[in-house]
Design a protein around this motif. Structure first.
Motif, PDB file in Angstrom:
ATOM      1  N   CYS A  40       0.785  -0.937  -0.188  1.00  0.00           N
ATOM      2  CA  CYS A  40       0.506   0.147   0.167  1.00  0.00           C
ATOM      3  C   CYS A  40       1.162   1.608   0.565  1.00  0.00           C
ATOM      4  CB  CYS A  40      -1.526  -0.115   1.583  1.00  0.00           C
ATOM      5  SG  CYS A  40      -1.983   1.595   0.879  1.00  0.00           S
ATOM      6  N   SER A  47       0.165  -6.893   0.497  1.00  0.00           N
ATOM      7  CA  SER A  47      -1.306  -7.046  -0.028  1.00  0.00           C
ATOM      8  C   SER A  47      -1.648  -7.506  -0.737  1.00  0.00           C
ATOM      9  CB  SER A  47      -2.024  -5.802  -0.034  1.00  0.00           C
ATOM     10  OG  SER A  47      -4.315  -6.579  -0.549  1.00  0.00           O
ATOM     11  N   CYS A  79      -6.649  -3.127   0.441  1.00  0.00           N
ATOM     12  CA  CYS A  79      -5.355  -2.551   2.069  1.00  0.00           C
ATOM     13  C   CYS A  79      -6.842  -2.559   3.030  1.00  0.00           C
ATOM     14  CB  CYS A  79      -5.064  -1.274   2.377  1.00  0.00           C
ATOM     15  SG  CYS A  79      -3.863  -0.610   3.150  1.00  0.00           S
ATOM     16  N   CYS A  84      -5.114   2.654   7.877  1.00  0.00           N
ATOM     17  CA  CYS A  84      -4.687   3.342   6.507  1.00  0.00           C
ATOM     18  C   CYS A  84      -6.231   4.083   5.928  1.00  0.00           C
ATOM     19  CB  CYS A  84      -4.004   1.868   6.042  1.00  0.00           C
ATOM     20  SG  CYS A  84      -3.771   2.963   3.998  1.00  0.00           S
ATOM     21  N   ARG A  86      -6.617   4.439   3.303  1.00  0.00           N
ATOM     22  CA  ARG A  86      -6.697   3.824   1.454  1.00  0.00           C
ATOM     23  C   ARG A  86      -7.863   2.600   1.688  1.00  0.00           C
ATOM     24  NH1 ARG A  86      -4.090   5.926  -3.035  1.00  0.00           N
ATOM     25  NH2 ARG A  86      -3.339   7.170  -2.540  1.00  0.00           N
ATOM     26  N   PHE A  89      -5.894  -0.046  -3.772  1.00  0.00           N
ATOM     27  CA  PHE A  89      -5.010   1.107  -4.242  1.00  0.00           C
ATOM     28  C   PHE A  89      -3.964   0.189  -4.966  1.00  0.00           C
ATOM     29  CE2 PHE A  89      -1.161  -1.930  -2.921  1.00  0.00           C
ATOM     30  CZ  PHE A  89      -1.756  -2.525  -1.803  1.00  0.00           C
TER      31      PHE A  89
END
Ligand SMILES: [Zn+2]
Length: 143
Positions: A40, A47, A79, A84, A86, A89
């Motif tokens: 990420c 991931s 993610c 996080c 996000r 991504f």
């Protein structure tokens, strides 16, 4: 001779060739990342959970007198880090190989950049065209 030419030696490191074709005089080389995971860009969490796939087309160095386009099977990942911001991504590649949002490989960009510095403007574009390097002149593609 002792050396053989493998398709993997033609593409940037970290990628695997899975198909090739010639379309309208342009050599298309379909590649995908060799890795199964990505980090990420916000939190650095690794991931392997793929959200979706899409294709990126980038110009690369010409091969045996033909312009080359790399067709990259790129991926978007989830993610799963709790803190996080996000959720999804786009995978990033080594900046020395493929910069984010770039339309050509770093090795081609390097050559075009130095041609531009050495010759400047129109002479650089003319030389690039002779070398079958795809460059833009005033926003137009030469190939
Ligand atoms: Zn993250």
């Amino acid at each position: 001779m002792g050396h053989s030419l493998r398709s993997s030696t033609l593409v940037p490191r970290g990628f695997v060739v899975y198909n090739t074709a010639i379309d309208d005089g342009v050599m298309l080389i379909a590649i995908r990342p060799a890795s199964t995971a990505s980090l990420c860009p916000i939190c650095g969490t690794r991931s392997e959970r793929i959200h979706s796939r899409y294709q990126r087309r980038l110009a690369d160095l010409p091969l045996v007198g033909k312009p080359v386009r790399l067709v990259i099977d790129a991926r978007r990942f989830h993610c799963d880090a709790v803190l996080c911001g996000r959720r999804i991504f786009t995978e990033r590649f080594d900046g020395d190989v493929l910069a984010p949002s770039s339309r050509r490989t770093a090795r081609l960009d390097h050559i075009v950049h130095h041609l531009g510095l050495a010759l400047g403007g129109r002479p650089a574009a003319t030389s690039a065209k002779r070398l079958m390097l795809p460059v833009s002149v005033r926003g137009r593609n030469t190939t």
